[in-house]
Design a protein around this motif. Sequence first.
Motif, mmCIF file in Angstrom:
data_model
loop_
_atom_site.group_PDB
_atom_site.id
_atom_site.type_symbol
_atom_site.label_atom_id
_atom_site.label_comp_id
_atom_site.label_asym_id
_atom_site.label_seq_id
_atom_site.Cartn_x
_atom_site.Cartn_y
_atom_site.Cartn_z
ATOM 1 N N ASN A 143 9.657 -11.769 -6.602
ATOM 2 C CA ASN A 143 9.966 -11.702 -5.166
ATOM 3 C C ASN A 143 9.149 -12.729 -4.385
ATOM 4 O O ASN A 143 8.244 -13.367 -4.921
ATOM 5 N N LEU A 144 9.499 -12.875 -3.113
ATOM 6 C CA LEU A 144 8.881 -13.923 -2.292
ATOM 7 C C LEU A 144 7.856 -13.383 -1.303
ATOM 8 O O LEU A 144 7.573 -14.005 -0.290
ATOM 9 N N ALA A 145 7.308 -12.187 -1.583
ATOM 10 C CA ALA A 145 6.327 -11.622 -0.656
ATOM 11 C C ALA A 145 5.051 -12.456 -0.644
ATOM 12 O O ALA A 145 4.718 -13.108 -1.627
ATOM 13 N N CYS A 146 4.350 -12.407 0.489
ATOM 14 C CA CYS A 146 3.039 -13.058 0.568
ATOM 15 C C CYS A 146 2.055 -12.253 -0.285
ATOM 16 O O CYS A 146 2.311 -11.103 -0.644
ATOM 17 N N GLN A 147 0.901 -12.846 -0.544
ATOM 18 C CA GLN A 147 -0.155 -12.121 -1.266
ATOM 19 C C GLN A 147 -0.562 -10.883 -0.497
ATOM 20 O O GLN A 147 -0.792 -10.955 0.708
ATOM 21 N N GLY A 148 -0.656 -9.767 -1.187
ATOM 22 C CA GLY A 148 -1.147 -8.549 -0.554
ATOM 23 C C GLY A 148 -0.155 -7.900 0.394
ATOM 24 O O GLY A 148 -0.541 -7.106 1.250
ATOM 25 N N CYS A 149 1.125 -8.211 0.246
ATOM 26 C CA CYS A 149 2.144 -7.708 1.180
ATOM 27 C C CYS A 149 2.342 -6.195 1.043
ATOM 28 O O CYS A 149 2.680 -5.708 -0.038
ATOM 29 N N GLY A 150 2.145 -5.484 2.133
ATOM 30 C CA GLY A 150 2.342 -4.030 2.111
ATOM 31 C C GLY A 150 3.805 -3.657 1.989
ATOM 32 O O GLY A 150 4.155 -2.657 1.358
ATOM 33 N N GLY A 163 -4.648 0.219 4.447
ATOM 34 C CA GLY A 163 -3.658 1.293 4.457
ATOM 35 C C GLY A 163 -4.297 2.660 4.259
ATOM 36 O O GLY A 163 -3.719 3.692 4.623
ATOM 37 N N ARG A 164 -5.499 2.663 3.662
ATOM 38 C CA ARG A 164 -6.232 3.924 3.473
ATOM 39 C C ARG A 164 -7.090 4.224 4.700
ATOM 40 O O ARG A 164 -7.144 5.348 5.197
ATOM 41 N N MET A 165 -7.748 3.174 5.212
ATOM 42 C CA MET A 165 -8.640 3.372 6.366
ATOM 43 C C MET A 165 -7.885 3.925 7.571
ATOM 44 O O MET A 165 -8.395 4.731 8.331
ATOM 45 N N VAL A 166 -6.642 3.451 7.711
ATOM 46 C CA VAL A 166 -5.869 3.807 8.894
ATOM 47 C C VAL A 166 -5.496 5.303 8.894
ATOM 48 O O VAL A 166 -5.232 5.890 9.939
ATOM 49 N N ILE A 167 -5.527 5.898 7.706
ATOM 50 C CA ILE A 167 -5.315 7.350 7.623
ATOM 51 C C ILE A 167 -6.619 8.063 7.929
ATOM 52 O O ILE A 167 -6.665 9.042 8.679
ATOM 53 N N GLN A 168 -7.709 7.506 7.372
ATOM 54 C CA GLN A 168 -8.996 8.188 7.505
ATOM 55 C C GLN A 168 -9.582 8.092 8.911
ATOM 56 O O GLN A 168 -10.369 8.936 9.311
ATOM 57 N N ASN A 169 -9.165 7.049 9.653
ATOM 58 C CA ASN A 169 -9.649 6.988 11.040
ATOM 59 C C ASN A 169 -8.602 7.544 12.020
ATOM 60 O O ASN A 169 -8.775 7.465 13.232
ATOM 61 N N CYS A 170 -7.532 8.076 11.456
ATOM 62 C CA CYS A 170 -6.508 8.798 12.230
ATOM 63 C C CYS A 170 -5.691 7.912 13.172
ATOM 64 O O CYS A 170 -5.041 8.410 14.089
ATOM 65 N N ILE A 171 -5.697 6.601 12.956
ATOM 66 C CA ILE A 171 -4.803 5.734 13.723
ATOM 67 C C ILE A 171 -3.363 6.030 13.321
ATOM 68 O O ILE A 171 -2.463 6.051 14.155
ATOM 69 N N PHE A 172 -3.158 6.250 12.036
ATOM 70 C CA PHE A 172 -1.797 6.465 11.519
ATOM 71 C C PHE A 172 -1.807 7.711 10.607
ATOM 72 O O PHE A 172 -1.814 7.597 9.385
ATOM 73 N N PRO A 173 -1.820 8.898 11.184
ATOM 74 C CA PRO A 173 -1.920 10.109 10.364
ATOM 75 C C PRO A 173 -0.665 10.311 9.510
ATOM 76 O O PRO A 173 0.423 9.862 9.868
ATOM 77 N N LEU A 174 -0.847 10.979 8.387
ATOM 78 C CA LEU A 174 0.280 11.282 7.510
ATOM 79 C C LEU A 174 0.795 12.683 7.832
ATOM 80 O O LEU A 174 0.077 13.664 7.676
ATOM 81 N N HIS A 180 8.569 6.491 8.163
ATOM 82 C CA HIS A 180 7.812 5.438 8.854
ATOM 83 C C HIS A 180 6.640 5.059 7.950
ATOM 84 O O HIS A 180 5.695 5.823 7.817
ATOM 85 N N ILE A 181 6.758 3.901 7.303
ATOM 86 C CA ILE A 181 5.756 3.520 6.300
ATOM 87 C C ILE A 181 4.834 2.431 6.848
ATOM 88 O O ILE A 181 5.294 1.384 7.306
ATOM 89 N N TYR A 182 3.557 2.718 6.760
ATOM 90 C CA TYR A 182 2.545 1.766 7.205
ATOM 91 C C TYR A 182 2.371 0.687 6.141
ATOM 92 O O TYR A 182 2.047 0.992 4.996
ATOM 93 N N ALA A 183 2.639 -0.562 6.524
ATOM 94 C CA ALA A 183 2.670 -1.648 5.538
ATOM 95 C C ALA A 183 1.811 -2.819 6.007
ATOM 96 O O ALA A 183 2.291 -3.710 6.721
ATOM 97 N N ALA A 201 4.197 7.635 6.205
ATOM 98 C CA ALA A 201 3.641 7.394 4.870
ATOM 99 C C ALA A 201 2.870 6.089 4.905
ATOM 100 O O ALA A 201 3.012 5.297 5.840
ATOM 101 N N SER A 202 2.041 5.902 3.889
ATOM 102 C CA SER A 202 1.273 4.662 3.796
ATOM 103 C C SER A 202 1.340 4.138 2.370
ATOM 104 O O SER A 202 1.371 4.922 1.417
ATOM 105 N N ILE A 203 1.323 2.827 2.241
ATOM 106 C CA ILE A 203 1.378 2.233 0.899
ATOM 107 C C ILE A 203 0.140 2.591 0.083
ATOM 108 O O ILE A 203 0.139 2.460 -1.130
ATOM 109 N N SER A 204 -0.903 3.031 0.758
ATOM 110 C CA SER A 204 -2.145 3.342 0.047
ATOM 111 C C SER A 204 -2.179 4.783 -0.459
ATOM 112 O O SER A 204 -3.143 5.198 -1.100
ATOM 113 N N TYR A 205 -1.158 5.537 -0.150
ATOM 114 C CA TYR A 205 -1.016 6.908 -0.661
ATOM 115 C C TYR A 205 0.334 6.999 -1.370
ATOM 116 O O TYR A 205 1.265 7.630 -0.882
#
Lengths: 388, 299
Positions: free
Chosen positions: B21-28, B228-239, B208-211, B183-187
Amino acid sequence: MKKVKADPKGVLTGAHYLDGDFAIAEGALAAGCRFFAGYPITPSTETAERFAERIPFVGGIFIQMEDEIASITALIGAAWGGRKVMTVTSGPGFSLMMENIGLACMMETPLVIANVQRGGPSTGLPTLVGQGDMMQVRWGSHGDYQIIALSPDSPQECFDLTIRAFNLSEIYRVPVFIMADECVGHMHEKVVIPPADQIEVVERKWYDGPKDKYLPYKPDKDLVPFMVKAGDGYRFHTTGLTHDERGYPVINAECQDWNVRHLSDKITKNADKIIKYEEDQIDKADVVVISYGITSRVAYRAVQLARKAGIKVGTLRLITVWPFPEKRIAELAKKVKAFVVPELNLGQIVHEVERCSAGQAPAVLVSHCGGWVHDPEDILKAIKEAAK
Amino acid sequence: MKKEKKMTLTLPVEEYAGSGNLACQGCGAGLAMRYFLKAMGPRTVLCIPACCWAVIDGPYPHSSLSVPIYHCAFEAAASTATGVKAGLEMVGDDKTTVVAWAGDGGTFDIGLQALSGAAERNDDILYVCYDNEAYMNTGIQRSSATPYGAWTTTTPVKFFKNQPKKDINAIMAAHRIPYQATASISYPEDLFKKAKKAKGVKGTRFLHIYAPCPTGWKSRPEDAVKLGRMVIQNCIFPLYEIEYGEKYTLNIKVKDKKPINDYLKLQGRFRHLKPDDIQIMQEEVDRNWARLLKKCEAS
């Protein structure tokens, strides 16, 4: 028409190395554009980005809208709010704007839209060049109306023609289109921005007569009605419905005839003042190459080679594409053997050339679907054939 | 962290998103699609409007997905999916999952009208928004999913975005659709479970997936999963999940809520922010989190 010197706040005087997209933004700011509503779309986004960066220092508003429909409708609103306004877009976004381009024409709203054309149809070639929207700009919205469209062939002309587009839109109260293309939009060249006092801009034709006498759609001598500034206390009514001089809907054939003919007449009867083209060695030419935008620069190479081979070839570069220079083409058709029309589409402007030539000289299309520019050899081949 | 260890669901080994695929490095967005398709299986149609994924899939023969793709107009992911679903039903296929797969611009902005229309009719489609918080495909312009404070090319540093992110989940909840979740790519297990659940529900479903997008966020590619993990733990993007717009379920109950600073520091798009700006963001996060907890308690 009231001509004034450009407001120095918007003029970045000096010699710059800019791409066409940035030059469009600078042209707009120099022309007095102070409202931009847009939506990201390749290959036009750089103009919006430049505006976002520059407008806070010039004084004005940049809004990134939620889509192209919102962009053009905000534009129409801001124009009626008294501002000079513009947006930029490309293929799919241009298609989304079509309904409201008709509304802007019907409401006689001065605004400027740059279409940095890419390969179509549909999503097509987002990052590569095309010239496939030349007929869409003329006919894309429903019903009969007239617009003005200009075609720059360099970043410098992107700057110059954007100023002219604003001036024309104010003079004729009509949407004016800068039909650029991806190559010109992304091409970096030297752009010279003159001092503000050397840039002439046209002010809107404001009405200042008695409040109870104002008729928003009563044509003046030049066929163009006056506008009023929002907040000055004039009562107005504007609508996309067929309307009379008062701007109120009148739903019958007589008013339709008056209204629609007026939209057309104010452009067609002033066409000579609007039309600009550039000719070279046309007097004794056997063949005339008619081109516009990036294609004119590719055609120039073919013309050089043809002249070297002893063919008498002239060029006519369309700077104004709409209204079309029909009188000039008809004149030339009587003198030349043939026209050669290279376009990055399967034949659009060539049909206009054929129409104006009315069978007196054939128009030879050199088509190309876009994605890249012509090979000059292909144009040369057509010139050689046409000269026979 | 203990909570995460308890999640023992194993993802299937089958891959529907291949290499090339043509995704950039680290693409969520790339990871989001990979995990999502594991839950969907091969009987899936993707309707993709203009967005990074219209490019990521890649040209032939490198095309990376093994399910059919319908690349539709920008504003039309949901209505296209509605049509595809109706067409399949008419030929007697009620097994294929019709998915609209759009970015945040195609969901929050230009595609919102079509999405709202489909949701109100409760059309039987699964709509996924992979959210990288700006128009990344056209070169990082703000969308209404871009958070407060962020730099983009249309919200330059001196005039950074001064509106908070649009609450798309509240908008979808207002449509009373049968199932929606974040959802988040880190979970991945959580993402997989939700996708699987959504697949089994009839009617309009919304994921709604956090990418994270290293290119657009000016972060390091190797930090994408971390972000993608931090954003859950700091509650910016709760699951959380919402059923019929009313029943809220919190999936990760964060007890030790982290401040947002560390998360912001990893991204160049927030580098210009001053402590006062960060405070505004923190307060917004705190308010949203408190509101969500109340909604969960109430249901």
